[in-house]
Scaffold this motif. Structure first.
Motif: not given
Length: 186
Positions: A32-49
């Protein structure tokens, strides 16, 4: 829509050919931490945390709630699927009372391009169609997200409208409710 907690959320995992959809466990925290910290995922959800912020904020068993499935492949979490009531305050609804079930999904970048999102979404939608046969499911994504747009079409979602939200054009679609007489699409 009836809140997910007011009907039988699957107690047993849902298995597909390659995946298992199940409730979250403590062993999923790092993913879960990796998912929400991922820059690639973050592009689609308003940014990585920031990872350090997530390490402090993510509970021991993240995502442990009705409406959230962990997607597991070969014993490890690779993503998540959600079926949550769409917030009545947001644009995009197909019923006057709002609250439709909204499909959401996030996968770790290493799992992209392998058909896992389609396989997991079909399993979650099929389960939901059996649990709530007269409920439509909606989906909203950035219209510029070609992969998400292709997945929405493949899952049987059709466009209802487009609108501006989160600083980008959003595509909003619906997957018609399955009835007791008609099998779910998949």
């Amino acid at each position: 829509m009836t809140e997910p907690g007011t009907f039988a959320w699957p107690a047993a995992p849902i298995s597909t050919e390659r995946l298992v959809l199940r409730a979250s466990e403590a062993r999923d925290r790092a993913a879960f931490v990796e998912l929400f910290a991922s820059p690639e995922v973050g592009v689609h959800i308003g940014g990585a945390r920031p990872r350090d912020e997530l390490e402090r904020a993510v509970p021991e068993v993240p995502g442990r709630r009705p409406g959230c499935f962990v997607v597991e492949h070969d014993g490890a979490m690779i993503g998540m699927i959600t079926l949550d009531p769409r917030d009545a305050e947001r644009r995009g609804h197909v019923r006057p009372e709002a609250g439709e079930a909204e499909l959401g999904y996030l996968f770790l970048p290493a799992a992209w391009g392998r058909g896992y999102a389609f396989e997991a979404c079909v399993a979650a939608l099929d389960w939901f169609s059996g649990a709530r046969p007269n409920e439509p499911v909606v989906l909203s994504t950035r219209s510029a997200n070609d992969r998400a747009m292709r997945l929405a079409a493949k899952l049987g979602f059709t466009e209802v409208e487009r609108f501006e939200e989160y600083g980008a054009e959003q595509w909003f679609g619906v997957r018609p409710a399955a009835t007791a007489d008609a099998p779910a699409a998949g």
